[in-house]
Scaffold this active site. Structure first.
Site, PDB file in Angstrom:
ATOM      1  N   TYR A  54     -27.256 -15.583  17.443  1.00  0.00           N
ATOM      2  CA  TYR A  54     -28.233 -14.343  17.109  1.00  0.00           C
ATOM      3  C   TYR A  54     -28.898 -14.526  18.512  1.00  0.00           C
ATOM      4  CZ  TYR A  54     -29.429 -10.934  13.616  1.00  0.00           C
ATOM      5  OH  TYR A  54     -29.234 -10.473  13.629  1.00  0.00           O
ATOM      6  N   GLU A  56     -31.230 -12.153  20.403  1.00  0.00           N
ATOM      7  CA  GLU A  56     -32.751 -11.012  20.702  1.00  0.00           C
ATOM      8  C   GLU A  56     -33.221 -11.153  22.066  1.00  0.00           C
ATOM      9  OE1 GLU A  56     -34.784 -11.024  17.115  1.00  0.00           O
ATOM     10  OE2 GLU A  56     -32.908  -9.516  16.351  1.00  0.00           O
ATOM     11  N   ASP A 209     -23.098  10.550  31.421  1.00  0.00           N
ATOM     12  CA  ASP A 209     -22.439   9.979  30.654  1.00  0.00           C
ATOM     13  C   ASP A 209     -20.808  10.585  30.726  1.00  0.00           C
ATOM     14  OD1 ASP A 209     -21.444   8.906  28.580  1.00  0.00           O
ATOM     15  OD2 ASP A 209     -21.784  10.056  27.079  1.00  0.00           O
ATOM     16  N   THR A 235     -19.239   4.184  27.595  1.00  0.00           N
ATOM     17  CA  THR A 235     -18.496   3.173  26.389  1.00  0.00           C
ATOM     18  C   THR A 235     -17.793   2.284  27.013  1.00  0.00           C
ATOM     19  OG1 THR A 235     -16.665   5.297  26.511  1.00  0.00           O
ATOM     20  CG2 THR A 235     -18.004   5.249  24.661  1.00  0.00           C
ATOM     21  N   LYS A 238     -12.779   3.754  26.153  1.00  0.00           N
ATOM     22  CA  LYS A 238     -11.644   4.147  26.809  1.00  0.00           C
ATOM     23  C   LYS A 238     -10.751   4.305  27.788  1.00  0.00           C
ATOM     24  CE  LYS A 238     -15.000   7.325  24.310  1.00  0.00           C
ATOM     25  NZ  LYS A 238     -16.377   8.285  24.018  1.00  0.00           N
ATOM     26  N   ARG A 244     -14.987  -1.633  22.267  1.00  0.00           N
ATOM     27  CA  ARG A 244     -15.435  -0.759  21.885  1.00  0.00           C
ATOM     28  C   ARG A 244     -16.730  -1.384  21.683  1.00  0.00           C
ATOM     29  NH1 ARG A 244     -12.204   2.369  19.172  1.00  0.00           N
ATOM     30  NH2 ARG A 244     -13.760   4.282  18.429  1.00  0.00           N
TER      31      ARG A 244
END
Ligand SMILES: *Cc1c(COP(=O)(O)O)cnc(C)c1O
Length: 462
Positions: A54, A56, A209, A235, A238, A244
């Site tokens: 974790y 954050e 984008d 992203t 691609k 991903r």
């Protein structure tokens, strides 16, 4: 329960499904334009112990202890992200925590467009993306259109090219807070300079984008949105060929100098970082961030540049091959990694052709074409080259691929001409008529025989 157990013995059921999927990927021709094959090292980072942590917050400012290594991973990923796109750290910052492309976009809107503020993006049936605010008469489909007010711009139905004049005209009335320059199914370069002029005229922020094309941008093969935009999202899975995930680049430093000589500064960094966390997400996926870093290191190599050149050369070969067989390509060609085939002249629709192609082992997706009467019956196929190029296919291999696609489309025509008008009747005929079934099987085995000659990035043993 033995926590050291191998997946083969610990969970044979899931193991078997992964193995079968690997086999499907190996035996088929993957031509979904948004897909690719991540390298083995990317997959190794994804499968690492970094998933356990974790973290954050931002590097150096975490809500949990034990993050001294994780901080290094995230900072390295940020540094490589800037390097991959030739960005100066004083002028551009990057957040590498978005879990994927859609969450990255939503974080941007959350950061800089107030609730129910206005957004203009390319109309989904014309090649835009859901996350740019798609809605229908009955439904606000994307959360972007639920929490913000979206108004689309479109392509010219004749040329298939974005109608910038109309975008300007509508933007002058709608007065959006943000214009989104980004596409999921559009084979031409975007005119970012024109987008910038329109955005400036109406006082809007400009978001690019570049999800589909970020690999081509990193390789310098197509125009870069960074020259003109305030914010750039992407992203990473691609054309960039990573895991991903998603990233948000935002401008820093001086935005403009007033006549008084006073500097107006960009204020995007804090807003965007806070929209990602704590606004929308919790702990970053550190295994994913490490895998993005691995992909970004690959993205600055000469091999990567050659790969992207080949992706585009293959798309051109695919395009001319299909045109030589008499097919209509929307916009008449491609500047990128994909083509959109309009099947209306063949009196076919995308759904039926997609189904037959799937049955013979060629994965593509149906897509609306400019001027389609109904989004429910798309008349085109979107076909891309990034994944097959990662398997090593060259232009002459795409000539074979074109032959396979053509045979499948002829078969589609044959079934259409002898089955009832509904998609159901078509599918029934396809799966029950013995002669048709045999033809599908024969073509599928030839596709397989061809496909297995090309290696698949990733793990060999499963
Ligand atoms: C693929 C894509 C996205 C979203 O990506 P996900 O990772 O599937 O959420 C966003 N924008 C564009 C233009 C895309 O093509």
């Amino acid at each position: 329960m033995n926590l050291q157990e191998d997946i083969r013995t610990d969970d044979p059921e899931i193991y078997e499904l992964i193995r079968l999927e690997k086999e499907r990927q190996r035996k088929g021709l993957e031509m979904i334009a948004s897909e690719n094959f991540a390298s083995r090292s990317v997959q190794q980072a994804l499968g690492s112990c970094l998933t356990n942590k974790y973290s954050e917050g931002q590097p150096g400012q975490r809500y949990y202890g034990g993050n001294e290594i994780i901080d290094k991973v995230e900072l390295l990923c940020q540094k490589r992200a800037r390097e991959a796109f030739g960005l100066d750290a004083d002028r551009w910052g990057v957040n590498v925590q978005p879990l994927s492309g859609s969450p990255a976009n939503f974080a941007v809107y959350t950061a800089v467009v107030e609730p129910h503020g206005r957004i203009m993006g390319l109309y989904l049936p014309d090649g835009g993306h859901l996350s740019h605010g798609f809605m229908t008469q009955n439904k606000r489909v994307s959360a972007t259109s639920v929490f913000f007010e979206s108004f689309p711009y479109k392509v010219d139905p004749v040329t298939g090219l974005i109608d910038y004049d109309k975008l300007r005209e509508n933007a002058l009335m709608f007065l959006p807070k943000m214009i989104v320059a980004g596409v999921s199914c559009y084979s031409r370069n975007l005119d970012y300079k024109r987008f910038r002029e329109i955005a400036d005229e109406v006082g809007a922020l400009l978001l690019a984008d570049m999800a589909h094309v970020s690999g081509l941008v990193a390789a310098g093969e197509i125009p870069s949105p960074f020259d003109y935009c305030d914010i750039v999202t992407t992203t990473t899975h691609k054309t960039l060929r990573g895991p991903r995930s998603g990233m948000i680049f935002y401008r820093k430093g001086v935005r403009k100098v007033l006549k008084s000589g006073e500097n107006v500064m960009y204020d995007l960094e804090k807003k965007i970082n806070e929209a990602v966390f704590p606004g929308l997400q919790g702990g970053p996926h550190n295994h994913q961030i490490a895998a993005v870093a691995v992909a970004l290191r690959q993205a600055v190599t000469p091999e990567f540049k050659l790969y992207q050149k080949q992706v585009m050369a293959n798309a051109k070969a695919l395009c001319t091959g299909l045109q030589n067989k008499g097919y209509t390509i929307v916009s008449g060609g491609t500047d990128t990694h994909l083509v959109l085939v309009d099947l209306r002249p063949q009196k076919l629709d995308g759904a039926r052709a997609e189904k037959v192609l799937e049955d013979v082992g060629i994965a593509v997706n149906k897509n609306t074409c400019p001027g389609d009467k109904s989004a429910l019956k798309p008349s085109g196929l979107r076909i891309g080259t990034p994944a097959l190029t990662s398997r090593g296919l060259k232009e002459e291999d795409f000539d074979r691929v074109v032959e396979f696609i053509h045979e499948a489309i002829l078969l589609t025509q044959e079934v259409v001409s002898s089955s009832g008008p509904t998609l159901r009747e078509f599918k029934t005929k396809l799966s029950t008529d013995q002669e048709v079934v045999n033809k599908v099987k024969a073509l599928k085995s030839r596709v397989e025989e061809f496909a297995i000659k090309f290696s698949l990035p990733g793990f060999d043993d499963w």
